[in-house]
Design an enzyme around this catalytic site. Structure first.
Site: not given
Ligand code: BG6
Length: 320
Positions: A186, A294
């Site tokens: 991510h 990501e």
């Molecule tokens: C992304 C998702 O990978 O991560 C989004 O596609 C999400 O939908 C984002 O909002 C952040 O997620 P988190 O759990 O770290 O707030």
């Protein structure tokens, strides 16, 4: 004593500059002799900083990120495993939190290797360092162990070179039953101004738009402009074609992301309202300074048979 047989090669090369590694406060930091550095928190094995030799930070880290293990780290490169997004109902991952447990578990530092042991050229000194981290079922909290009772092993390798950062994940099934998983790196890239970038090499591919009830679309434009909340899962891309984040100022790449085994790519920017709604995202305006590219395997599930292993990796190159 006759020293004529003394091997003259001993010691050659030992004076070449070596990467330095420091390990404190559950954080590993490696610096190349030429000045590039990477920082990895054991919590989530989250890479939180990647700097070029000129000191320029390449990863975005929220100023309000929790670095004390109380919450997944908002920024850097959290590792998503074994489920992406909210887990589906009636599935082996249903009892897990969004994005699984890898980003909110404490990993073990397994050690480092440098150019020599990696078999790379080192005539100018070591200009590569690889840090390995491990996570396995017995290391999880009781809650996670119960929620996902599979005997797995993860080895996550973070390799720093002068112009790139590679992250590679090996998933091992050490148990006697098959399991399904999704995985994603991510990555929060640090950018100066979201209005001055374009994301390239996504055209003609199909994506799921999570901001529009997961409806399916085809990317028309060869250069994606981010001018609103964006949350898209691009499916089954050719991993040999790097995703490029380019600058509109000179149309040159700021970053490229090449992948192996990670054929889906999520493009995410929360934009202003969502950014304000995230307690650990700050300052509010910082959504302009980040773009998440990501690399993952998330559009379907990988099934890993007992005794088997799987590997996926990304190489991010930055403009020097
Ligand atoms: C992304 C998702 O990978 O991560 C989004 O596609 C999400 O939908 C984002 O909002 C952040 O997620 P988190 O759990 O770290 O707030």
């Amino acid at each position: 004593m006759d020293r004529s047989n003394k091997p003259s090669a001993i010691g050659v090369g030992t004076s070449l500059p070596q990467p330095t590694i420091s390990f404190r406060d559950n954080t590993v930091e490696a610096t190349l002799p030429s000045g590039e550095s990477v920082t990895v928190h054991l919590y989530g094995a989250t890479v939180t900083s990647w700097k070029l030799a000129n000191g320029k930070e390449q990863l975005f880290l929220s100023q309000k990120a929790h670095l004390d293990g109380s919450k997944p780290i908002r920024g850097g490169i959290p590792v998503v495993f074994p489920v992406f997004g909210p887990p589906p109902q009636n599935h082996a991952t249903s009892a897990l939190p969004q994005h699984g447990f890898a980003r909110n578990s404490t990993w073990e530092f397994l050690g480092k290797s440098s150019s020599e042991s990696l078999g790379r050229d080192r005539k100018d000194g070591d200009d590569t360092v690889k840090l390995d981290f491990g996570l396995s079922h017995p290391m999880l909290s009781d809650e996670f162990q119960k929620a996902w009772p599979y005997e797995f092993g993860l080895v996550y390798s973070v390799t720093l070179t002068k112009d790139s950062l590679e992250t590679s994940l090996q998933v091992q099934n050490k148990g006697s039953q098959n399991f399904d998983f999704q995985v994603l790196m991510h990555t929060y890239l640090n950018i100066e101004d979201i209005s001055q970038i374009r994301v390239k090499n996504l055209e003609s591919t199909t994506y799921i738009d999570k901001t529009q009830n997961a409806s399916v679309h085809t990317q028309q434009s060869p250069a994606l402009e981010i001018n609103k909340e964006t949350d898209r899962v691009y499916k089954s891309l050719d991993p040999k074609v790097p995703i490029v984040v380019s600058s509109t100022v000179d149309d040159q790449p700021l970053f490229s992301v090449a992948r192996q085994g990670l054929n889906d790519v999520v493009v995410w920017n929360p934009w202003i309202e969502k950014a304000k709604g995230m307690a650990d995202f700050g300052p509010d305006e910082a959504y302009k300074n980040m773009i998440c590219i990501e690399a993952g395997s998330v559009a379907s599930w990988q099934t890993l048979e007992a005794g088997d292993s799987w590997e996926g990796s990304q190489v991010i190159r930055a403009r020097l």
